[in-house]
Design an enzyme around this catalytic site. Sequence first.
Site, PDB file in Angstrom:
ATOM      1  N   ARG A 116      38.584 107.816  76.534  1.00 29.15           N
ATOM      2  CA  ARG A 116      37.622 108.364  75.581  1.00 29.15           C
ATOM      3  C   ARG A 116      38.041 108.041  74.146  1.00 29.15           C
ATOM      4  O   ARG A 116      39.159 107.594  73.899  1.00 29.15           O
ATOM      5  CB  ARG A 116      37.513 109.889  75.759  1.00 29.15           C
ATOM      6  CG  ARG A 116      36.847 110.308  77.048  1.00 29.15           C
ATOM      7  CD  ARG A 116      36.927 111.811  77.267  1.00 29.15           C
ATOM      8  NE  ARG A 116      38.290 112.253  77.567  1.00 29.15           N
ATOM      9  CZ  ARG A 116      38.631 113.529  77.776  1.00 29.15           C
ATOM     10  NH1 ARG A 116      37.715 114.478  77.690  1.00 29.15           N
ATOM     11  NH2 ARG A 116      39.878 113.846  78.057  1.00 29.15           N
ATOM     12  N   LYS A 136      42.304 113.926  72.911  1.00 29.67           N
ATOM     13  CA  LYS A 136      43.425 114.638  73.517  1.00 29.67           C
ATOM     14  C   LYS A 136      44.413 115.115  72.455  1.00 29.67           C
ATOM     15  O   LYS A 136      44.414 114.637  71.328  1.00 29.67           O
ATOM     16  CB  LYS A 136      44.147 113.748  74.529  1.00 29.67           C
ATOM     17  CG  LYS A 136      43.327 113.434  75.766  1.00 29.67           C
ATOM     18  CD  LYS A 136      42.831 114.690  76.470  1.00 29.67           C
ATOM     19  CE  LYS A 136      43.946 115.499  77.101  1.00 29.67           C
ATOM     20  NZ  LYS A 136      43.439 116.732  77.751  1.00 29.67           N
ATOM     21  N   TYR A 165      41.192 118.437  70.910  1.00 29.28           N
ATOM     22  CA  TYR A 165      41.696 119.373  71.919  1.00 29.28           C
ATOM     23  C   TYR A 165      43.201 119.523  71.727  1.00 29.28           C
ATOM     24  O   TYR A 165      43.905 118.535  71.499  1.00 29.28           O
ATOM     25  CB  TYR A 165      41.424 118.851  73.338  1.00 29.28           C
ATOM     26  CG  TYR A 165      39.983 118.924  73.769  1.00 29.28           C
ATOM     27  CD1 TYR A 165      39.329 120.141  73.916  1.00 29.28           C
ATOM     28  CD2 TYR A 165      39.262 117.763  74.053  1.00 29.28           C
ATOM     29  CE1 TYR A 165      38.002 120.203  74.320  1.00 29.28           C
ATOM     30  CE2 TYR A 165      37.930 117.813  74.455  1.00 29.28           C
ATOM     31  CZ  TYR A 165      37.313 119.043  74.586  1.00 29.28           C
ATOM     32  OH  TYR A 165      36.000 119.100  74.970  1.00 29.28           O
ATOM     33  N   HIS A 170      45.174 122.636  73.523  1.00 28.33           N
ATOM     34  CA  HIS A 170      45.739 123.292  74.714  1.00 28.33           C
ATOM     35  C   HIS A 170      47.206 123.652  74.492  1.00 28.33           C
ATOM     36  O   HIS A 170      48.107 123.195  75.209  1.00 28.33           O
ATOM     37  CB  HIS A 170      45.586 122.393  75.941  1.00 28.33           C
ATOM     38  CG  HIS A 170      44.166 122.010  76.249  1.00 28.33           C
ATOM     39  ND1 HIS A 170      43.236 122.924  76.704  1.00 28.33           N
ATOM     40  CD2 HIS A 170      43.511 120.827  76.162  1.00 28.33           C
ATOM     41  CE1 HIS A 170      42.070 122.303  76.886  1.00 28.33           C
ATOM     42  NE2 HIS A 170      42.208 121.036  76.558  1.00 28.33           N
ATOM     43  N   GLU A 203      38.872 123.523  71.985  1.00 29.92           N
ATOM     44  CA  GLU A 203      38.700 124.430  73.125  1.00 29.92           C
ATOM     45  C   GLU A 203      38.609 125.901  72.749  1.00 29.92           C
ATOM     46  O   GLU A 203      38.292 126.731  73.601  1.00 29.92           O
ATOM     47  CB  GLU A 203      39.817 124.223  74.154  1.00 29.92           C
ATOM     48  CG  GLU A 203      41.186 124.754  73.756  1.00 29.92           C
ATOM     49  CD  GLU A 203      42.014 123.769  72.967  1.00 29.92           C
ATOM     50  OE1 GLU A 203      43.196 124.046  72.752  1.00 29.92           O
ATOM     51  OE2 GLU A 203      41.472 122.712  72.560  1.00 29.92           O
ATOM     52  N   ASP A 228      44.951 121.551  82.254  1.00 26.45           N
ATOM     53  CA  ASP A 228      45.196 121.432  80.811  1.00 26.45           C
ATOM     54  C   ASP A 228      45.790 122.710  80.229  1.00 26.45           C
ATOM     55  O   ASP A 228      46.479 122.666  79.209  1.00 26.45           O
ATOM     56  CB  ASP A 228      43.900 121.103  80.066  1.00 26.45           C
ATOM     57  CG  ASP A 228      43.621 119.609  80.020  1.00 26.45           C
ATOM     58  OD1 ASP A 228      44.589 118.840  80.040  1.00 26.45           O
ATOM     59  OD2 ASP A 228      42.450 119.223  79.959  1.00 26.45           O
TER      60      ASP A 228
END
Length: 372
Positions: free
Chosen positions: A15, A75, A94, A96, A118, A270
């Site tokens: 991505r 990511k 993101y 996480h 997120e 994740d």
Amino acid sequence: MKIGCPKEIKPQEFRVGMTPNAAQEAVARGHEVIIETGAGLGSGFDNDAYVAAGARIVDTAEEVFATADMIVKVKEPQAVERKMLREGQLLFTYLHLAPDPEQTHDLLASGCTAIAYETVTDSNGGLPLLAPMSEVAGRLAPQVGSWTLQKANGGRGVLMGGVPGVGPAKVVVIGGGVVGTHAAQVAAGMGADVTVLDRSLPRLRYLDDVFGGRFKNQYSTAGATAELIQSADMVIGAVLIPGAAAPKLITREQLSTMKPGAVLVDVAIDQGGCFETSKATTHADPIYEVDGIMHYCVANMPGAVARTSTIALGNATMPFMLALAEKGWKQACQDDPHLLAGLNVHAGQLTYYAVGKALGIDVVSPAMVVKA
């Protein structure tokens, strides 16, 4: 604002953080967009598409990080990328953080401001920047689970929909949110016998009203889970506590009660995974076996369908990205409490309670940070 988008370097991550359409929108508003060469190739966007959108192509990630006021990614930044972050720089991606103390400490040390996709919220209590990837991951879960279930891959050798005279696979979906609902829809569409577990009675009523008899649902308790997994061919873990580490819903001891060759698909990996025996894997080596049970725990499942995922994510993130570029992060967060909910790190301070609780780090209120 100078907006930078580096190429993703996590293994098998195809991505990209900005589509050419998003770049064009930003450029039209007077911002400068800097794209690392080849960043969009995995999603089917070549350099020419970005140039046509008005973006500038640079040769290295170092140039992107050194030049940009805001870094837009998919990511979480890898160790080499975290070293390039600087004080005052805005990171929008993101993160996480709850199961990742190393990344958390690096972001704090960098002095950057980090807003996590997120944990951005909406007026309905949803997570609008997580939802598109949850939809993708949910729809992928039965597909990858059915592949893992094939005998050649270590599974039980059970066909999801069965055939005349032979029953279908039994699938248990733990969690009836976005991931679980989409997983149940696809698994039922493949002909499987599907049961969804959730602890929200209103959610169970909603699933029953909307989907009727397409799949069953049941109130989630430890006892109900333990009973259902004994006959399951596949269990899909789809439980999310926003920003926090996922709860462990199946223990290693319980694996011995399951059918040999049954499959666990952990979509919550994740956030640390919702099975005790889960460990993150990659698309290059996605599955492993523990006590006769096959585990699929790829940490970036939507990366497998990179073009669909990139466009879906870009549609969701673009309005927030533009607001951050137009107003600056502080004013944008003051104007939008839902964007403020995404603030996880600022200038060496942790600003998200669930992460602090998970990692034992003191937390500063994000509302206090934007007023400072």
